[in-house]
Design a protein around this motif. Sequence first.
Motif, PDB file in Angstrom:
ATOM      1  N   ASP A   1     -12.914 -29.102  -0.100  1.00 53.88           N
ATOM      2  CA  ASP A   1     -11.829 -28.427  -0.816  1.00 53.88           C
ATOM      3  C   ASP A   1     -11.595 -27.018  -0.266  1.00 53.88           C
ATOM      4  O   ASP A   1     -12.511 -26.361   0.232  1.00 53.88           O
TER       5      ASP A   1
ATOM      6  N   THR B   1     -12.803 -26.292 -10.134  1.00 53.67           N
ATOM      7  CA  THR B   1     -14.084 -26.726  -9.590  1.00 53.67           C
ATOM      8  C   THR B   1     -13.837 -27.313  -8.205  1.00 53.67           C
ATOM      9  O   THR B   1     -12.983 -28.196  -8.048  1.00 53.67           O
TER      10      THR B   1
ATOM     11  N   ALA C   1     -24.843 -24.218  -2.554  1.00 53.78           N
ATOM     12  CA  ALA C   1     -23.445 -24.320  -2.127  1.00 53.78           C
ATOM     13  C   ALA C   1     -23.245 -23.478  -0.866  1.00 53.78           C
ATOM     14  O   ALA C   1     -23.814 -22.396  -0.726  1.00 53.78           O
TER      15      ALA C   1
ATOM     16  N   MET D   1     -14.937 -25.286   1.314  1.00 50.67           N
ATOM     17  CA  MET D   1     -16.231 -25.780   0.864  1.00 50.67           C
ATOM     18  C   MET D   1     -16.876 -26.674   1.919  1.00 50.67           C
ATOM     19  O   MET D   1     -16.322 -27.703   2.303  1.00 50.67           O
TER      20      MET D   1
ATOM     21  N   GLY E   1     -23.016 -26.333  -9.405  1.00 49.95           N
ATOM     22  CA  GLY E   1     -23.640 -27.610  -9.081  1.00 49.95           C
ATOM     23  C   GLY E   1     -25.152 -27.561  -9.192  1.00 49.95           C
ATOM     24  O   GLY E   1     -25.726 -26.588  -9.680  1.00 49.95           O
TER      25      GLY E   1
ATOM     26  N   ASN F   1     -15.333 -28.989  -4.539  1.00 47.24           N
ATOM     27  CA  ASN F   1     -16.397 -29.755  -3.910  1.00 47.24           C
ATOM     28  C   ASN F   1     -16.212 -29.761  -2.401  1.00 47.24           C
ATOM     29  O   ASN F   1     -15.231 -29.213  -1.880  1.00 47.24           O
ATOM     30  N   LYS F   2     -17.134 -30.370  -1.711  1.00 42.97           N
ATOM     31  CA  LYS F   2     -17.100 -30.416  -0.253  1.00 42.97           C
ATOM     32  C   LYS F   2     -15.727 -30.855   0.250  1.00 42.97           C
ATOM     33  O   LYS F   2     -15.171 -31.858  -0.213  1.00 42.97           O
TER      34      LYS F   2
ATOM     35  N   THR G   1     -21.078 -27.659  -4.920  1.00 43.99           N
ATOM     36  CA  THR G   1     -20.018 -27.573  -5.925  1.00 43.99           C
ATOM     37  C   THR G   1     -19.960 -26.151  -6.471  1.00 43.99           C
ATOM     38  O   THR G   1     -20.998 -25.586  -6.818  1.00 43.99           O
TER      39      THR G   1
ATOM     40  N   ASN H   1     -21.808 -20.943  -8.432  1.00 44.57           N
ATOM     41  CA  ASN H   1     -22.373 -22.247  -8.073  1.00 44.57           C
ATOM     42  C   ASN H   1     -22.599 -23.019  -9.374  1.00 44.57           C
ATOM     43  O   ASN H   1     -23.516 -22.726 -10.136  1.00 44.57           O
TER      44      ASN H   1
ATOM     45  N   GLN I   1     -20.364 -27.433   1.515  1.00 47.78           N
ATOM     46  CA  GLN I   1     -21.479 -28.121   0.851  1.00 47.78           C
ATOM     47  C   GLN I   1     -21.548 -27.685  -0.602  1.00 47.78           C
ATOM     48  O   GLN I   1     -21.287 -26.527  -0.928  1.00 47.78           O
TER      49      GLN I   1
END
Length: 208
Positions: free
Chosen positions: A136, A131, A156, A111, A152, A133-134, A115, A150, A113
């Motif tokens: 991961d 889930t 993403a 990742m 978030g 996030n940046k 979520t 996506n 950018q």
Amino acid sequence: MFLPILFIFSLLSSSFASVQDFCVADLSLPDGPAGYPCKNPAKVTVDDFVYSALGVAGNTNNLFKVAVTTAFTTQFPGLNGLGLSLARADLAVGGVVPMHTHPNANEVIFMLQGTITAGFISSANTVYLKTLNKGDTMIFPQGLLHFVVNSGKTTALVLVIFSSPNPGVQFLDYALFANNLPSELVEKTTFLDDGQVKKLKASFGGTG
């Protein structure tokens, strides 16, 4: 004693010098099971080992709100023979990479950018869902159904690495609804009703 040792060292040095460090793809020749033939080393340049397209955002204006930019041998000749390939995935808000498999490769996503919610399903029908996030990273084992959504509120961006120069891909939605498999067979094998199947076939361009 010294001369024989020097002679052996000379032979070894010559042998090591003749080892090929890389096999940049000669895209003018046909691809084969082992990859493309090697480009003449005298014609290899640093640009064969550099690829910039993964730095450019893709167009997500489509049904899935996702863009995938690949870095396979045909775009990035320096990857030839290395047993890997890469891709960039841009997912707009609400974007999805639907259920699919890669029959020839394991997949690692990183990742950069946003979520996402990502997961895969084992052959025992166990769901592995997370889930991300940046920063991961997640692994999708070869051949297993997996997906990315996506989840978030911003775009993403995902870096994808495959353990094969030709990972292959089959999307479940397209396999079921983007061909001429008769609707009645799709209904019997998926337990979907006739209206839903015909609606999905219309969305994916299928007939029957």
